[in-house]
Scaffold this motif. Sequence first.
Motif, PDB file in Angstrom:
ATOM      1  N   GLU A  62     -16.591  15.245  -5.968  1.00 33.23           N
ATOM      2  CA  GLU A  62     -16.518  15.100  -7.425  1.00 33.23           C
ATOM      3  C   GLU A  62     -15.182  15.502  -8.022  1.00 33.23           C
ATOM      4  O   GLU A  62     -14.753  14.932  -9.004  1.00 33.23           O
TER       5      GLU A  62
ATOM      6  N   GLU B  26      -6.367  12.456  -2.431  1.00 32.68           N
ATOM      7  CA  GLU B  26      -5.998  12.489  -3.838  1.00 32.68           C
ATOM      8  C   GLU B  26      -4.686  13.246  -3.938  1.00 32.68           C
ATOM      9  O   GLU B  26      -4.366  14.057  -3.065  1.00 32.68           O
TER      10      GLU B  26
ATOM     11  N   LYS C 228       0.833  -1.194   0.000  1.00 29.24           N
ATOM     12  CA  LYS C 228       0.000   0.000   0.000  1.00 29.24           C
ATOM     13  C   LYS C 228       0.873   1.251   0.000  1.00 29.24           C
ATOM     14  O   LYS C 228       1.918   1.291   0.637  1.00 29.24           O
TER      15      LYS C 228
ATOM     16  N   GLY D 145      -8.677  13.462 -10.722  1.00 29.17           N
ATOM     17  CA  GLY D 145      -8.542  12.564  -9.575  1.00 29.17           C
ATOM     18  C   GLY D 145      -8.392  11.112  -9.994  1.00 29.17           C
ATOM     19  O   GLY D 145      -8.921  10.699 -11.021  1.00 29.17           O
ATOM     20  N   ARG D 146      -7.666  10.357  -9.185  1.00 28.68           N
ATOM     21  CA  ARG D 146      -7.490   8.927  -9.456  1.00 28.68           C
ATOM     22  C   ARG D 146      -8.765   8.161  -9.151  1.00 28.68           C
ATOM     23  O   ARG D 146      -9.166   7.288  -9.899  1.00 28.68           O
ATOM     24  N   ASP D 147      -9.369   8.458  -8.004  1.00 27.93           N
ATOM     25  CA  ASP D 147     -10.534   7.706  -7.541  1.00 27.93           C
ATOM     26  C   ASP D 147     -11.732   8.614  -7.297  1.00 27.93           C
ATOM     27  O   ASP D 147     -12.458   8.455  -6.322  1.00 27.93           O
ATOM     28  N   LEU D 148     -11.920   9.605  -8.150  1.00 30.25           N
ATOM     29  CA  LEU D 148     -13.059  10.502  -8.018  1.00 30.25           C
ATOM     30  C   LEU D 148     -14.033  10.244  -9.143  1.00 30.25           C
ATOM     31  O   LEU D 148     -13.622   9.879 -10.232  1.00 30.25           O
TER      32      LEU D 148
ATOM     33  N   HIS E 150     -10.673  10.546   2.475  1.00 27.44           N
ATOM     34  CA  HIS E 150     -10.117  10.120   1.198  1.00 27.44           C
ATOM     35  C   HIS E 150      -9.051  11.142   0.797  1.00 27.44           C
ATOM     36  O   HIS E 150      -9.187  12.329   1.059  1.00 27.44           O
TER      37      HIS E 150
ATOM     38  N   LYS F 279     -16.012  10.223  -5.369  1.00 25.52           N
ATOM     39  CA  LYS F 279     -15.920   9.344  -4.216  1.00 25.52           C
ATOM     40  C   LYS F 279     -16.993   9.738  -3.202  1.00 25.52           C
ATOM     41  O   LYS F 279     -17.058  10.888  -2.777  1.00 25.52           O
TER      42      LYS F 279
END
Length: 171
Positions: free
Chosen positions: A85, A120, A51, A105-108, A118, A110
């Motif tokens: 967002e 970013e 991780k 964003g990588r993971d947006l 979270h 979310k």
Amino acid sequence: MKMGITKLLAVYAAILSTIGFAWNLYRDLLDRAKLQVSAKVRRIAVGTDGKSFAVKPDLPVEGASQQLFVVMTVVNVGRRPVLWEGWGGMYIKPVNGRHLFSVVGRDLPKMLLEGERHSELTPVEDDLRPANDNLKSIFIWDASGRNWKLSRSQLKELKEEARQSSRVAQL
């Protein structure tokens, strides 16, 4: 005697209804979305479990990247879920003809539930963008269109951290 009891009950009912109204108003005002936003300059390292984690630029961590990143962290401290967002910022003087910038964003998007966090990140460029002295504000936006921005003191700390980190990286 009846008139005294009637008046007493009327006053008692008025007091109870006022307390009930005040409690409902207080509860409804607290029952909303609220986010804490922070941004730091960090390097990225990978732990033994695979991780990734962020470390301060001046910490000697084996395997940490030389590349600096601005890490934006959002924590939902409210009682309602919020859909994060995107994020970006505003420059004082235009860069490439634009005052505003956004970060992909990588993971947006979310969804952040109560108490969830979270993070970013985006790389810091050679001219320290997006954390240089030309930065006016950094903010995130949610699905309702509300912007949540860094405070002035947080923005000042981010800029100073970027300047110091770049000096350390050059040595």
